[in-house]
Design a protein around this motif. Structure first.
Motif, PDB file in Angstrom:
ATOM      1  N   UNK A   5     -49.712  16.998   6.707  1.00 49.32           N
ATOM      2  CA  UNK A   5     -49.998  18.319   7.276  1.00 49.32           C
ATOM      3  C   UNK A   5     -51.286  18.333   8.086  1.00 49.32           C
ATOM      4  N   UNK A   6     -52.218  17.433   7.750  1.00 45.75           N
ATOM      5  CA  UNK A   6     -53.499  17.373   8.448  1.00 45.75           C
ATOM      6  C   UNK A   6     -53.421  16.495   9.706  1.00 45.75           C
ATOM      7  N   UNK A   7     -52.554  15.509   9.696  1.00 48.15           N
ATOM      8  CA  UNK A   7     -52.498  14.552  10.811  1.00 48.15           C
ATOM      9  C   UNK A   7     -51.316  14.752  11.739  1.00 48.15           C
ATOM     10  N   UNK A   8     -50.236  15.345  11.223  1.00 52.80           N
ATOM     11  CA  UNK A   8     -49.015  15.467  12.003  1.00 52.80           C
ATOM     12  C   UNK A   8     -48.122  14.246  11.954  1.00 52.80           C
ATOM     13  N   UNK A   9     -48.490  13.214  11.196  1.00 61.04           N
ATOM     14  CA  UNK A   9     -47.696  11.997  11.132  1.00 61.04           C
ATOM     15  C   UNK A   9     -46.592  12.109  10.084  1.00 61.04           C
ATOM     16  N   UNK A  10     -45.577  11.285  10.238  1.00 58.77           N
ATOM     17  CA  UNK A  10     -44.471  11.220   9.288  1.00 58.77           C
ATOM     18  C   UNK A  10     -44.534   9.883   8.573  1.00 58.77           C
ATOM     19  N   UNK A  11     -45.117   9.857   7.399  1.00 60.35           N
ATOM     20  CA  UNK A  11     -45.290   8.622   6.650  1.00 60.35           C
ATOM     21  C   UNK A  11     -44.024   8.257   5.878  1.00 60.35           C
ATOM     22  N   UNK A  12     -43.871   6.967   5.637  1.00 59.91           N
ATOM     23  CA  UNK A  12     -42.774   6.428   4.830  1.00 59.91           C
ATOM     24  C   UNK A  12     -41.419   6.857   5.381  1.00 59.91           C
ATOM     25  N   UNK A  13     -41.313   6.915   6.704  1.00 62.89           N
ATOM     26  CA  UNK A  13     -40.104   7.443   7.341  1.00 62.89           C
ATOM     27  C   UNK A  13     -38.887   6.547   7.159  1.00 62.89           C
ATOM     28  N   UNK A  14     -39.086   5.287   6.777  1.00 60.78           N
ATOM     29  CA  UNK A  14     -37.957   4.397   6.528  1.00 60.78           C
ATOM     30  C   UNK A  14     -37.383   4.554   5.119  1.00 60.78           C
ATOM     31  N   UNK A  15     -38.080   5.289   4.291  1.00 60.96           N
ATOM     32  CA  UNK A  15     -37.618   5.562   2.931  1.00 60.96           C
ATOM     33  C   UNK A  15     -36.615   6.716   2.984  1.00 60.96           C
ATOM     34  N   UNK A  16     -35.533   6.665   2.225  1.00 61.96           N
ATOM     35  CA  UNK A  16     -34.582   7.784   2.221  1.00 61.96           C
ATOM     36  C   UNK A  16     -35.276   9.122   1.989  1.00 61.96           C
ATOM     37  N   UNK A  17     -34.850  10.141   2.718  1.00 62.21           N
ATOM     38  CA  UNK A  17     -35.513  11.446   2.693  1.00 62.21           C
ATOM     39  C   UNK A  17     -35.567  12.021   1.279  1.00 62.21           C
ATOM     40  N   UNK A  18     -34.514  11.861   0.517  1.00 57.28           N
ATOM     41  CA  UNK A  18     -34.501  12.418  -0.837  1.00 57.28           C
ATOM     42  C   UNK A  18     -35.599  11.795  -1.700  1.00 57.28           C
ATOM     43  N   UNK A  19     -35.877  10.507  -1.476  1.00 59.54           N
ATOM     44  CA  UNK A  19     -36.953   9.834  -2.212  1.00 59.54           C
ATOM     45  C   UNK A  19     -38.311  10.254  -1.669  1.00 59.54           C
ATOM     46  N   UNK A  20     -38.415  10.340  -0.348  1.00 58.05           N
ATOM     47  CA  UNK A  20     -39.662  10.802   0.260  1.00 58.05           C
ATOM     48  C   UNK A  20     -40.082  12.147  -0.313  1.00 58.05           C
ATOM     49  N   UNK A  21     -39.144  13.055  -0.404  1.00 60.80           N
ATOM     50  CA  UNK A  21     -39.461  14.416  -0.841  1.00 60.80           C
ATOM     51  C   UNK A  21     -40.112  14.435  -2.211  1.00 60.80           C
ATOM     52  N   UNK A  22     -39.739  13.482  -3.057  1.00 59.06           N
ATOM     53  CA  UNK A  22     -40.310  13.421  -4.403  1.00 59.06           C
ATOM     54  C   UNK A  22     -41.675  12.748  -4.401  1.00 59.06           C
ATOM     55  N   UNK A  23     -41.746  11.541  -3.833  1.00 56.53           N
ATOM     56  CA  UNK A  23     -42.983  10.764  -3.947  1.00 56.53           C
ATOM     57  C   UNK A  23     -44.100  11.286  -3.038  1.00 56.53           C
ATOM     58  N   UNK A  24     -43.746  11.977  -1.970  1.00 58.83           N
ATOM     59  CA  UNK A  24     -44.780  12.479  -1.068  1.00 58.83           C
ATOM     60  C   UNK A  24     -45.375  13.806  -1.547  1.00 58.83           C
ATOM     61  N   UNK A  25     -44.691  14.474  -2.450  1.00 59.14           N
ATOM     62  CA  UNK A  25     -45.200  15.750  -2.964  1.00 59.14           C
ATOM     63  C   UNK A  25     -46.123  15.564  -4.164  1.00 59.14           C
ATOM     64  N   UNK A  26     -46.091  14.357  -4.718  1.00 56.71           N
ATOM     65  CA  UNK A  26     -46.801  14.077  -5.956  1.00 56.71           C
ATOM     66  C   UNK A  26     -48.194  13.528  -5.685  1.00 56.71           C
ATOM     67  N   UNK A  27     -49.172  13.921  -6.485  1.00 61.22           N
ATOM     68  CA  UNK A  27     -50.518  13.366  -6.420  1.00 61.22           C
ATOM     69  C   UNK A  27     -50.700  12.362  -7.548  1.00 61.22           C
TER      70      UNK A  27
END
Length: 282
Positions: free
Chosen positions: A257-279
């Protein structure tokens, strides 16, 4: 569905000039066979002078998106496992990157001199000790951002050491991405927005994302909803030398949200949604 975020810049963080020029970048992620982009190309960087502020540079040791306006990398991405580590000594041969287009200004190893900021490695020297050539590659100025000494030598360095410990002592394989955002940092000479007579922009924050794989060589297929991902967002300022790097942990979503980049874009979206929301909390 998660959307590609490269254009969702927050104006207060990026600065008007950088924002305008970066918006000329391509709208789709570029493909690359580089092992260092296994998890994705966060800004869709392309190796074309038509995109001077999102210029892809793929080296044997790391990959990066270079910004010819700020004259620092937008991000640097690299793989780290035991195969990259050895006994090669630190080279300290800071120098211009002659692989940049000849018409562009090439940041010199002396350009940070007297600025109050360290020549802050993104891919650390300590992550490339297999050969002298590998270590030397980390001293190219396209791998540097101006970092406040207390940031670079304090929690940033401690996180680098912790990352290598995961590899050496726990047998992990890491995929790491780092960079800076915003404008204006506070070094040993006070707050500066640029250095080297305006040639180099100083970021306000430094960030890093580390994907920790339990099985080296598993690549994207080794990433699950249980995969550990460490993300940090630190102030590029003095006064934090003794701070614990863990206090700066955030979610990947926050850095996106601060950079505008899309990290881990090669990872399936369903997995991204979980691991990218977690601290991370280990």
């Amino acid at each position: 569905m998660k959307k590609f975020k490269f254009f969702n810049f927050l104006l207060p963080f990026m600065g008007v000039i950088s924002l305008t020029l970066l918006l000329r970048s391509p709208k789709a992620p570029a493909q690359s066979s580089s092992v260092h982009l296994t998890m994705g190309n966060p800004s869709g960087a392309v190796n074309s002078t038509s995109y001077p502020n999102n210029y892809l540079m793929s080296k044997s040791q790391y990959a990066l998106s270079y910004n010819n306006t700020t004259r620092i990398p937008n991000w640097v991405s690299w793989q780290l496992n035991n195969s990259w580590l050895g006994s090669a000594p630190r080279q300290d041969d800071f120098r211009a990157d002659t692989s940049l287009p000849s018409a562009w200004y090439r940041v010199q190893g002396t350009d940070y001199q007297g600025s109050g900021f360290d020549r802050g490695h993104m891919t650390p020297s300590g992550d490339r000790t297999r050969t002298v050539t590998d270590n030397s590659a980390t001293f190219l100025m396209t791998n540097m951002i101006p970092q406040a000494p207390d940031n670079n030598q304090g929690p940033w360095a401690n996180l680098e050491n912790y990352s290598r410990d995961l590899v050496v002592n726990q047998g992990k394989e890491l995929y790491i991405i780092s960079g800076g955002y915003g404008v204006g940092g506070t070094g040993s000479n006070g707050t500066q927005y640029t250095i080297a007579s305006g040639k180099i922009q100083v970021p306000a924050r430094t960030w890093k994302i580390i994907v920790v794989l339990n099985t080296p060589g598993s690549g994207v297929s080794g990433v699950t909803t249980n995969t550990r991902v460490i993300a940090v967002d630190m102030p590029n300022s003095q006064g934090i030398r003794n701070a614990n790097w863990k206090t700066y942990r955030v979610s990947v979503d926050s850095i996106e949200s601060k950079t505008g980049y899309n990290f881990l874009s090669n990872v399936p979206v369903s997995t991204q949604n979980v691991i990218e929301a977690r601290t991370d909390n280990l």
